[in-house]
Design a protein around this motif. Structure first.
Motif, PDB file in Angstrom:
ATOM      1  N   ALA A   1      19.500  59.045  34.013  1.00 34.53           N
ATOM      2  CA  ALA A   1      20.067  57.894  34.722  1.00 34.53           C
ATOM      3  C   ALA A   1      21.338  57.402  34.039  1.00 34.53           C
ATOM      4  O   ALA A   1      22.279  56.947  34.692  1.00 34.53           O
ATOM      5  CB  ALA A   1      19.034  56.771  34.806  1.00 34.53           C
ATOM      6  N   GLY A   2      21.372  57.517  32.713  1.00 35.72           N
ATOM      7  CA  GLY A   2      22.550  57.079  31.957  1.00 35.72           C
ATOM      8  C   GLY A   2      23.747  57.993  32.112  1.00 35.72           C
ATOM      9  O   GLY A   2      24.863  57.659  31.703  1.00 35.72           O
ATOM     10  N   ARG A   3      23.526  59.169  32.709  1.00 35.40           N
ATOM     11  CA  ARG A   3      24.614  60.125  32.895  1.00 35.40           C
ATOM     12  C   ARG A   3      25.584  59.682  33.995  1.00 35.40           C
ATOM     13  O   ARG A   3      26.738  60.098  34.025  1.00 35.40           O
ATOM     14  CB  ARG A   3      24.010  61.490  33.257  1.00 35.40           C
TER      15      ARG A   3
ATOM     16  N   ASP B   1      27.876  64.842  44.709  1.00 37.03           N
ATOM     17  CA  ASP B   1      29.228  64.386  44.389  1.00 37.03           C
ATOM     18  C   ASP B   1      29.325  63.938  42.925  1.00 37.03           C
ATOM     19  O   ASP B   1      30.294  64.248  42.229  1.00 37.03           O
ATOM     20  CB  ASP B   1      29.640  63.233  45.311  1.00 37.03           C
ATOM     21  N   ALA B   2      28.302  63.231  42.468  1.00 40.36           N
ATOM     22  CA  ALA B   2      28.295  62.804  41.063  1.00 40.36           C
ATOM     23  C   ALA B   2      28.193  64.011  40.130  1.00 40.36           C
ATOM     24  O   ALA B   2      28.807  64.032  39.058  1.00 40.36           O
ATOM     25  CB  ALA B   2      27.135  61.842  40.813  1.00 40.36           C
ATOM     26  N   SER B   3      27.443  65.011  40.537  1.00 37.75           N
ATOM     27  CA  SER B   3      27.328  66.233  39.730  1.00 37.75           C
ATOM     28  C   SER B   3      28.688  66.896  39.580  1.00 37.75           C
ATOM     29  O   SER B   3      29.054  67.348  38.487  1.00 37.75           O
ATOM     30  CB  SER B   3      26.333  67.205  40.373  1.00 37.75           C
ATOM     31  N   ASP B   4      29.450  66.967  40.681  1.00 40.79           N
ATOM     32  CA  ASP B   4      30.781  67.577  40.611  1.00 40.79           C
ATOM     33  C   ASP B   4      31.698  66.789  39.683  1.00 40.79           C
ATOM     34  O   ASP B   4      32.492  67.360  38.929  1.00 40.79           O
ATOM     35  CB  ASP B   4      31.404  67.657  42.010  1.00 40.79           C
ATOM     36  N   ALA B   5      31.603  65.473  39.738  1.00 38.72           N
ATOM     37  CA  ALA B   5      32.452  64.625  38.900  1.00 38.72           C
ATOM     38  C   ALA B   5      32.093  64.760  37.420  1.00 38.72           C
ATOM     39  O   ALA B   5      32.966  64.760  36.551  1.00 38.72           O
ATOM     40  CB  ALA B   5      32.338  63.163  39.334  1.00 38.72           C
TER      41      ALA B   5
ATOM     42  N   GLU C   1      27.936  68.256  35.350  1.00 45.37           N
ATOM     43  CA  GLU C   1      26.544  68.458  34.953  1.00 45.37           C
ATOM     44  C   GLU C   1      25.643  67.975  36.074  1.00 45.37           C
ATOM     45  O   GLU C   1      26.086  67.244  36.971  1.00 45.37           O
ATOM     46  CB  GLU C   1      26.214  67.686  33.668  1.00 45.37           C
ATOM     47  N   LEU C   2      24.400  68.366  36.004  1.00 48.53           N
ATOM     48  CA  LEU C   2      23.435  67.948  37.018  1.00 48.53           C
ATOM     49  C   LEU C   2      23.220  66.437  36.963  1.00 48.53           C
ATOM     50  O   LEU C   2      22.877  65.883  35.920  1.00 48.53           O
ATOM     51  CB  LEU C   2      22.109  68.671  36.777  1.00 48.53           C
ATOM     52  N   ALA C   3      23.437  65.757  38.106  1.00 43.55           N
ATOM     53  CA  ALA C   3      23.188  64.315  38.210  1.00 43.55           C
ATOM     54  C   ALA C   3      21.930  64.128  39.042  1.00 43.55           C
ATOM     55  O   ALA C   3      21.965  64.194  40.266  1.00 43.55           O
ATOM     56  CB  ALA C   3      24.380  63.612  38.853  1.00 43.55           C
ATOM     57  N   LEU C   4      20.809  63.924  38.373  1.00 43.24           N
ATOM     58  CA  LEU C   4      19.496  63.912  39.028  1.00 43.24           C
ATOM     59  C   LEU C   4      18.719  62.671  38.612  1.00 43.24           C
ATOM     60  O   LEU C   4      18.790  62.241  37.456  1.00 43.24           O
ATOM     61  CB  LEU C   4      18.733  65.180  38.647  1.00 43.24           C
ATOM     62  N   VAL C   5      17.991  62.096  39.568  1.00 42.27           N
ATOM     63  CA  VAL C   5      17.062  61.018  39.235  1.00 42.27           C
ATOM     64  C   VAL C   5      15.702  61.348  39.844  1.00 42.27           C
ATOM     65  O   VAL C   5      15.610  61.878  40.955  1.00 42.27           O
ATOM     66  CB  VAL C   5      17.541  59.644  39.769  1.00 42.27           C
TER      67      VAL C   5
END
Length: 837
Positions: A737-739, A816-820, A823-827
């Motif tokens: 979540a902090g990512r 979209d957050a992963s592309d930015a 890295e993997l942006a997962l919750v």
């Protein structure tokens, strides 16, 4: 060369003219002129002369980065068809008339081929490495074994070269010209500073003597000092419009990246070998554009670093060399100081050396005592501090000696080992005569020569006893009395020395084992060079966890300490691999005893679903990100080149794709450069000029690698659920979540996980991890657009003993957050029982 220099707006200095004329006349040249005096242009003239006379020329340097830089430079000037490269892990256009290579590669060619080698000219850059204890032999061997070649030896800090020059003339039959009289293009002023470091730095910056490179002797000290300058008002002015524009498109990763981004926006740079290449090159690029006022770095500034600066500020004159704390040698000091003063930018350069802190404090105390005495306080006496106990102290006399001194004479570092003997035996001439000449007619004293000869005799007897060498009944047609039982591999001593062992070890693995993929990873990792900082960090973490467990178990202190000594970094398959290696060495005795190194870096990241940022954070390696990246890049290249098709299962291909994409998203510099070597004529300009890479490609579009990241992240939760590890699950969610930017609140906290696990284990006794529990049937995904965001819904089904499949972990991936982030942006949304099952 004069016309070429003129076309670039340059005029040759007298010493350049002299050196080039000597080279054209057929002489060897020792070029010992100051930094910034145009040695590269002389080297280019040497290569051009060799081309014009149909001779093959070699350029050697101590580090791969410098070799690669020169390769691309020569490709630009001479054409890609005329330039090749050999660095040990890359061979490009190897039949070209101009070859760039590391010193060890040239040394091995010289040992194997000697005077028969098709080498007409050798340019040896940074020749002071001749005196390096571990590597100096590689700089000496070509001088001994290539009598047919013409040599150009270059460095700003060579010292007295009379003996080496005379010996080179004797061996090659060519006159050797020593060109060491050259006026420094940008004169230097040396100053001893008795003001505190930040006061000195402030004065330098505010009086127009910036940019300033502040020399520290640890990476930690460099970063700490840079960070302390953020609030200094006198740094100011760094945040120019041009600087903001340059940084606008740069993606700074978590951890050190965020720190560096903040510093750069203030006009403060950090530069050390542990940084990611893209960060280091960004700092260099901004420095070249004059956009940084202060750069806090380490003493690695001396070789192959392109940071143009006006002033070098030494924080001290003592360093820890890996064994002890000592004062800098004259060569080391002048190598770093010589970087001050930018040719074409500055009319003068400045070198400032800080006195020890206790000396500065004492000078202040003396001045105050004098003031008090002048005011009539007769009993005022300065209270002087002593230097901290155990520290090495330098004085103004030390400073003066270094400034006025000449570099120490280069010390010969000849050695002999099995690889040297086998290379020589592979020649088409009598190896005994060659080795006798090589070991008794070198640059060592007579006592050392005899010691080397005795060692060679012992090694040769061992090679005969092991059957690697065969003694012929009578000399063959070439006069050889000894021969190799089997031919050496073509890439012997040029490429990864354990690559052939890895192939043998892979054949021993059980292809049907469910762990086959990660066991292949362990084999590959065992033959990679040991990144000691990473391994020690893993060992430290493992010992910390073990201490906590032992304390919880009530073990006494002495017992804990005894058990702690046995705990090291993860070493999967160590027993199997070490046994195989011992057997393998019996028929390959040139391999060192300690070359094999079982470890788990790639495997640990893969099995625990860690991103690059996760791994760096887990082991507190923010100052060593560059080392981590280099290791992962080497692992990726080794997978591509070493693992044969027979072992390339779909699962392993997925892992390789994941590893490659992890490297690219972190920093593609090393891979871009490696791939550009295959087609240098069409290399991107940013690669050829060693600039920071462009923004990485969208990670969500790298279908195969991204799917592995998602699968690994969910499987890591499954493993933690199976262990009933509530704290681990909650910590993982907080990290994920902090990512995000801005950080999000995790949907599942420790209480939510605890409740979910209690409910699951009420229904089932266990979570199955074996068999097809990790298979595709247990993981389903669905993409949709929510409020303009691309979202991937992920559901991981848990394999329960009853086969009910009634519990799942639901997650959401923000594409979209992963592309930015790269890295993997997962919750995690929930762990729950399915309704109606």
């Amino acid at each position: 060369m004069a016309s070429y220099a003129s076309s670039r707006g340059l005029a040759l200095y007298p010493h350049q003219d002299e050196a080039i004329i000597e080279l054209l006349g057929g002489s060897n040249v020792v070029l010992a002129t100051p930094t910034g005096s145009g040695k590269s242009l002389v080297a280019l003239g040497a290569h051009a002369a060799a081309l014009a006379t149909d001779r093959v020329s070699f350029y050697t340097a101590p580090i791969k980065a410098l070799v690669s830089e020169k390769f691309f430079d020569l490709c630009e000037v001479l054409g890609a068809d005329n330039v090749g490269m050999l660095t040990g892990d890359a061979a490009v256009n190897a039949d070209a008339p101009v070859i760039c290579c590391t010193s060890e590669v040239l040394a091995n060619i010289a040992l194997r081929e000697g005077a028969a080698a098709d080498i007409g000219l050798v340019v040896m850059d940074e020749f002071h490495y001749y005196g390096e204890p571990d590597r100096g032999w590689a700089w000496q061997v070509p001088l001994l074994e290539l009598p047919q070649a013409q040599f150009l030896l270059m460095s700003a800090t060579l010292g007295d070269m009379t003996e080496i020059a005379g010996d080179l003339t004797r061996r090659t039959g060519r006159e050797t010209a020593v060109v060491d009289e050259a006026e420094r293009p940008v004169p230097l002023t040396f100053t001893w500073s008795l003001t505190p470091l930040d006061e000195t730095l402030e004065e330098l910056v505010t009086t127009g003597q910036g940019p300033v490179y502040v020399v520290h002797f640890t990476q930690a000290a460099a970063v700490e000092h840079a960070t302390s300058l953020v609030k200094a008002g006198w740094v100011g002015g760094g945040a120019s419009a041009e600087l903001k524009e340059r940084l606008a498109g740069v993606r700074f990763g978590a951890g050190f990246g965020k720190t560096l981004g903040g510093l750069l926006r203030k006009g403060i740079g950090v530069h050390h070998a542990g940084m990611l290449p893209r960060y280091r090159r960004l700092v260099e690029q901004l420095a070249q554009a004059g956009l940084l006022r202060v750069i806090c770095g380490t003493d690695t500034l001396g070789v192959g670093i392109n940071v143009p600066i006006r002033t070098v500020l030494f924080t001290g004159l003592a360093k820890y060399d890996g064994q002890r704390q000592r004062v800098l040698r004259t060569r080391e000091f002048l190598q770093i100081a010589g970087r001050a003063g930018r040719a074409g930018y500055d009319t003068a350069g400045y070198v400032v050396v800080q006195a020890p802190e206790h000396v500065i404090e004492n000078e202040k105390a003396k001045a105050k005592a004098v003031e008090r005495q002048a005011a009539g306080k007769k009993n005022s006496k300065a209270q002087l501090r002593k230097p901290p106990e155990g520290t090495v102290v330098w004085t103004e006399a030390t400073f003066t000696k270094l400034v006025e001194g000449r570099p120490e004479p280069l010390q010969s570092r000849m050695k002999v080992d099995n690889a040297m003997i086998l290379n020589v035996v592979a020649r088409e001439e009598d190896a005994f005569a060659v080795l006798r000449r090589l070991l008794t007619d070198n640059h060592e004293d007579r006592r050392t020569q005899l010691r080397l000869a005795r060692r060679a005799l012992r090694l040769a007897r061992s090679l005969l006893a092991s059957g690697v060498l065969t003694r012929l009944a009578s000399p063959d047609a070439l006069g050889r009395r000894y021969a190799l039982t089997e031919d050496l591999p073509a890439d012997f001593a040029l490429n990864q020395p354990l690559a052939h062992f890895a192939l043998a070890a892979l054949d021993v693995l059980d292809h049907e084992s469910p762990d086959h993929t990660v066991e292949v990873v362990s084999v590959v990792e065992s033959v990679l060079e040991a990144p000691r900082q990473i391994l020690f960090a893993q060992q430290h973490a493992a010992r910390g966890e073990a201490i906590a467990e032992m304390k919880a178990d009530g073990l006494e202190y002495d017992e804990r300490m005894a058990l702690l000594e046995e705990i090291t970094w993860p070493q999967p398959l160590s027993e199997l691999l070490e046994g195989l290696y011992e057997t393998y060495r019996q028929s390959h005795p040139w391999l060192p005893e300690d070359a094999l190194g079982p470890k788990s870096i790639v495997r640990k990241m893969y099995e625990q679903g860690m991103t690059f940022t996760d791994f760096v954070g887990r082991y507190q390696l923010a100052r060593s990100e560059g080392l981590v990246l280099r290791y992962l890049t080497d692992a990726y290249k080794t997978f591509l080149h070493t693992v044969p098709e027979a072992h390339r299962t779909p699962s392993l291909e997925d892992l390789i794709e994941w590893l490659g994409e992890t490297v690219r998203q972190t920093d593609s510099s090393l891979l871009d450069e490696w791939e550009a070597l295959a087609d240098p004529a069409h290399a991107r300009p940013d690669v050829a000029h060693h600039e920071p890479p462009p923004p990485p490609r969208p990670i969500s579009q790298q279908t195969r690698a991204f799917a592995v990241m998602v699968r690994n992240a969910l499987w890591r939760r499954v493993e933690l659920v199976a262990r009933d590890d509530v704290r681990g699950l909650a910590a993982l969610d907080r990290t994920d979540a902090g990512r995000f930017d801005p950080p999000r609140e995790p949907a599942m906290d420790a209480a939510a996980w605890d409740a979910a696990l209690e409910a699951y284990f009420t229904d089932h006794d266990d979570v199955l991890l074996a068999g097809d529990a990790r298979g595709p049937a247990y993981l389903v995904t669905r993409d949709e657009v929510v409020d303009g965001r691309r979202v991937r819904h992920v559901r991981q089904t848990l394999a329960d003993p009853a086969g009910d499949h009634d519990w799942v972990i639901d997650a959401e991936v923000d594409l979209d957050a992963s592309d930015a982030l790269g890295e993997l942006a997962l919750v995690i949304a929930a762990m729950r029982r399915l309704d109606g099952v």
